[in-house]
Design an enzyme around this catalytic site. Structure first.
Site, short mmCIF file in Angstrom:
data_model
loop_
_atom_site.label_atom_id
_atom_site.label_comp_id
_atom_site.label_asym_id
_atom_site.label_seq_id
_atom_site.Cartn_x
_atom_site.Cartn_y
_atom_site.Cartn_z
N SER A 298 -10.28 14.25 -32.85
CA SER A 298 -10.83 15.35 -30.97
C SER A 298 -12.18 14.38 -30.92
CB SER A 298 -11.58 16.46 -32.16
OG SER A 298 -12.51 17.25 -30.77
N TYR B 143 -15.06 21.15 -39.19
CA TYR B 143 -13.99 20.79 -37.83
C TYR B 143 -14.46 18.87 -37.39
CZ TYR B 143 -10.72 20.32 -34.33
OH TYR B 143 -10.07 20.19 -33.15
#
Length: 263
Positions: free
Chosen positions: A147, A160
């Protein structure tokens, strides 16, 4: 004369790929893109529904296997079965991931542990097992879908972002260790992409435009290209890095975020 480098659509003909998190979103798009270019794809997910539908839509090209990346024994078994049944495992694409959002002060131990179990330890399990087979035969490719949050701080997304940063560096370290065997390891770092995970963050119909515009209060820039990615946009980047067109690329991190991180 230079060697011929295969081009699409049949550039993966005769190769076997395993894609985690293939039940929906980016994982399903990656599995579909690889199958369309000739690969036999083993689509894995811990939920059978999505991968069964994917296999039904691509009969003969995609095999579904239920697999939980947090279970190292299950991972070892599935990858061993793939090598036994198909003769080799040529490509591994790590897509499986979860998102638990909260400010750090409100983040629970369980949310932190669960996020790392899937997003980081899961990548470790699959990559370790796949690399053992790839290095023994002297070829192969591993692509981890991480990401852009791995490289840019995000409010409410500490677990995350940290898990994706760890998965990114793990993939690069693995790639360095096994480069001499001919196995390549790279990372694709998506930004905001139209998936179920992304939509879980949207409270109303105006949310996509707010993502594109950015939000100064959360220190988040907008998307210069003015659009949210489709899963296929990420899949195309994965396919390129997995292909022989990228045969001299390893240890790299390709951001596919419309310029959102200004890198």
């Amino acid at each position: 004369m230079p060697e011929h480098i295969p081009q699409e659509p049949g550039e993966f003909t005769g190769r076997t790929a395993l894609v985690t998190g293939a039940g929906q979103g980016i994982g399903a798009a990656v599995a579909t893109a690889l199958a369309a270019r000739g690969a036999h794809v083993v689509a894995t997910d811990r939920d059978a529904h999505g991968i069964d539908e994917l296999a039904a839509a691509h009969r003969g090209a995609i095999t579904p296997r239920v697999m939980d990346v947090t279970d190292h024994r299950a991972v070892t078994t599935v990858i061993g079965d793939v090598v036994r049944d198909h003769g080799s495992l040529d490509l591994l694409v790590n897509v499986a991931g979860i998102l638990r959002t909260a400010p750090v002060a409100e983040l629970t131990d369980a949310d932190w542990a669960d996020t790392f179990a899937v997003n980081t330890t899961g990548v470790f399990h699959t990559s370790r097992a796949a690399a053992a087979h790839m290095t023994a035969r002297g070829s192969g490719c591993i692509v981890t879908v991480a990401s852009n949050a791995a490289g840019v701080p995000r409010t409410g997304m500490a677990a995350y972002a940290a898990s994706k940063a760890a998965a990114t560096m793990f993939t690069k370290c693995l790639g360095l260790e096994i480069a001499r065997t001919g196995v390549r390891c790279n990372v694709v770092a998506p930004g905001s992409t139209d998936t179920a995970m992304q939509r879980s963050l949207w409270a109303d119909d105006e949310a996509p435009q707010r993502v594109i515009a950015g939000d100064p209060e959360t220190y988040r820039t907008g998307i210069p290209l003015g659009r949210i990615a489709d899963p296929q946009d990420i899949a195309e980047a994965v396919v390129f890095l997995a292909s022989d067109r990228a045969r001299h690329i390893t240890l790299q991190e390709l951001y596919v975020d419309g310029g959102a991180t200004l890198r």
